[in-house]
Design an enzyme around this catalytic site. Structure first.
Site, PDB file in Angstrom:
ATOM      1  CB  CYS A  60      -1.172   0.061   1.250  1.00  0.00           C
ATOM      2  SG  CYS A  60      -2.050   1.431   1.180  1.00  0.00           S
ATOM      3  CB  CYS A  97     -16.851   3.187  -2.219  1.00  0.00           C
ATOM      4  SG  CYS A  97     -17.960   2.085  -3.022  1.00  0.00           S
ATOM      5  CB  CYS A 128     -19.594   1.523   0.117  1.00  0.00           C
ATOM      6  SG  CYS A 128     -18.147   0.249   0.674  1.00  0.00           S
ATOM      7  CB  CYS A 188     -17.723  -4.647   1.085  1.00  0.00           C
ATOM      8  SG  CYS A 188     -16.411  -4.599  -0.634  1.00  0.00           S
TER       9      CYS A 188
HETATM   10  S1  SF4 Z   1      -4.843   0.049   6.305  1.00  0.00           S
HETATM   11 FE1  SF4 Z   1      -5.122   0.593   4.472  1.00  0.00          FE
HETATM   12  S2  SF4 Z   1      -4.451   2.498   3.959  1.00  0.00           S
HETATM   13 FE2  SF4 Z   1      -3.303   1.915   5.628  1.00  0.00          FE
HETATM   14  S3  SF4 Z   1      -1.491   0.873   4.995  1.00  0.00           S
HETATM   15 FE3  SF4 Z   1      -3.177  -0.742   5.091  1.00  0.00          FE
HETATM   16  S4  SF4 Z   1      -4.244  -0.788   3.021  1.00  0.00           S
HETATM   17 FE4  SF4 Z   1      -2.858   1.085   3.344  1.00  0.00          FE
END
Ligand code: SF4
Length: 358
Positions: A60, A97, A128, A188
Site C-alpha cells: 500500500c 464508496c 460504502c 464488503c
Molecule cells: S490500512 Fe489501508 S490505507 Fe493503511 S496501509 Fe493498510 S491498506 Fe493502506
C-alpha cells in the site's frame, strides 16, 4: 433459507485444480442462476483521507512507512465529499464508496463521517465506507447514519497474512467484519492476488470469506498493483489465468455475492476482463482513480461494455422514497444507459451492491 455450505480448504483447492475451461463453465452456470449475466454493477470510489496511514500493509502506497511520493491529505470537508458524490451520480454511479487511510476512525471524525453518509444517501445513492478497524459503537453510529456497506478486506489467507501485514491481526479484521454485520451493515470483503501467495493461500482466503455467516454481499478481488517504493514493488507478475481462476472459484463458493473486479484492472486487456466477467465477476469500479492507484478511463470502460454487450446495473436505496430519476450516460458522448432516459425507481430484490484495495 437454504443451509449455508461449510467450505473446506480441500474442496476449494479442488476447484483451483480443475481445467480452466471446465472451471469457467461451472462458474458461468452458477452465475446465471443468481444474476443476469449482462449486468455489471458500477461503483465509484473516493479517497476522503489520503496517506500517512500507520499500518504497514506491504502493498500500500498510503502507508506512512514507505516512500512512494504520495502526498498525504487530511480528512476532506463534508461539502467537498458531497460535491464529488454529486458528480459521480451525474456520471451514472449508483453506489458511492468513501475510503480513509486510517488504522481506525478517531472519535472526533465520527460526526463528519456520519454527515457524509447522510448527505450521499440523501442524493439517492448507496453508501460504502472503508475506514479500517471499527468498534461496536462506531459501527452502530455509521449504521444509524444509513451506511449500506462497509469494506474491510481480509487480503489473503490467515497463513500468508503475516508476510503482508504485521500491525493488525487477522482476528482484528474478522472482529471488525463481525461488528459491521451485527450493526446491520452489509459486508464488503475480499483480497489481493499476486503478492507471492500460493494457490493454497488463494483457496484459504476464499474459504475464510465463504464461511462467514453469511458470506460478504460484495467481494472485491484485486490484482496487486506494484507501486514503486512499497515492499511489494518487485513482486513477480501474476499469471493472469491464476487471477481469472480465483474469480471463478469465488463465484462458485459465494454464488449470490457480487464479485468485484477491483485494483489492477488497468493492467488487464479487454480479453482478460472479458474472461473475468465470464468467470462470474459482476461489479467494477468506474472512474480513473482507485483511491491512489489508477483505473481504466471512463471512455475505455464505456467502449468495453459496448464490445461485450454488458449493461451497467443501477441500484436503489431502500430508504429513499420512490421517485423519478434520470439515468445519465457514463460519458457525455456515449450511451451505455439510454441517454437521459427517464426511469422509474422501483423495488427489486435482486439489485444491490459494491469495493477496494484497502
Ligand atoms: S490500512 Fe489501508 S490505507 Fe493503511 S496501509 Fe493498510 S491498506 Fe493502506
Amino acid at each position: 433459507m437454504p443451509k449455508q455450505v461449510t467450505w473446506t480448504l480441500q474442496k476449494a483447492q479442488a476447484f483451483f485444480e480443475q481445467p480452466l475451461l471446465e472451471l469457467l463453465f461451472t462458474a458461468q452456470q452458477i452465475h446465471r442462476q443468481h444474476f443476469d449475466p449482462q449486468q455489471v454493477q458500477i461503483s465509484t470510489l473516493l479517497s476522503i483521507k489520503t496517506g500517512a496511514c500507520p499500518e504497514d500493509c506491504k502493498y500500500c502506497p498510503q502507508s506512512a512507512r514507505y516512500r512512494t511520493g504520495l502526498k498525504s491529505e487530511k480528512l476532506m470537508q463534508v461539502e467537498q465529499v458531497l460535491a464529488s458524490a454529486r458528480q459521480a451520480k451525474a456520471a451514472g454511479a449508483t453506489r458511492f464508496c468513501m475510503g480513509a487511510a486510517w488504522k481506525n476512525p478517531h472519535p472526533r471524525d465520527m460526526p463528519y463521517l456520519e454527515q457524509m453518509v447522510k448527505g450521499v444517501k440523501a442524493m439517492g445513492m448507496e453508501t460504502c465506507m472503508t475506514l479500517g478497524t471499527l468498534d461496536k459503537t462506531q459501527a452502530d453510529r455509521l449504521a444509524n447514519a444509513g451506511l449500506d456497506y462497509y469494506n474491510h478486506n481480509l487480503d489473503t489467507s490467515p497463513e500468508f497474512y503475516s508476510s503482508v501485514i504485521t500491525t493488525r491481526t487477522y482476528q482484528e479484521r474478522l472482529d471488525t467484519l463481525d461488528e459491521v454485520r451485527q450493526a446491520g451493515i452489509k459486508v464488503c470483503s475480499g483480497g489481493i492476488i499476486g503478492m507471492g501467495e500460493s494457490p493454497k493461500d488463494r483457496a484459504g482466503l476464499l474459504v475464510q470469506l465463504a464461511n462467514l455467516s453469511p458470506p460478504p454481499e460484495s467481494i472485491p478481488i484485486n490484482m496487486l498493483v506494484k507501486v514503486k517504493g512499497t515492499p511489494f514493488e518487485h513482486k513477480e507478475d501474476l499469471d493472469v489465468f491464476d487471477f481469472i481462476r480465483t474469480i471463478a472459484v469465488a463465484r462458485i463458493m459465494m454464488p449470490a455475492s457480487y464479485v468485484r473486479l477491483s485494483a489492477g484492472r488497468e493492467k488487464m486487456n479487454e480479453q482478460t476482463q472479458a474472461l473475468c466477467f465470464m468467470a462470474g465477476a459482476n461489479s467494477i469500479f468506474y472512474g480513473s482513480k482507485l483511491l491512489t492507484t489508477s483505473n481504466p478511463s471512463e471512455d475505455k470502460d464505456v467502449q468495453l461494455f459496448r464490445q461485450l454487450g454488458l449493461n451497467p446495473q443501477w441500484t436503489q436505496v431502500k430508504t429513499a422514497p420512490p421517485e423519478k430519476i434520470f439515468v445519465n450516460t457514463l460519458s457525455e458522448n456515449s450511451s451505455l444507459f439510454a441517454q437521459n432516459q427517464e426511469v422509474e425507481q422501483k423495488e427489486d430484490a435482486s439489485s444491490f451492491f459494491y469495493n477496494a484495495a484497502i
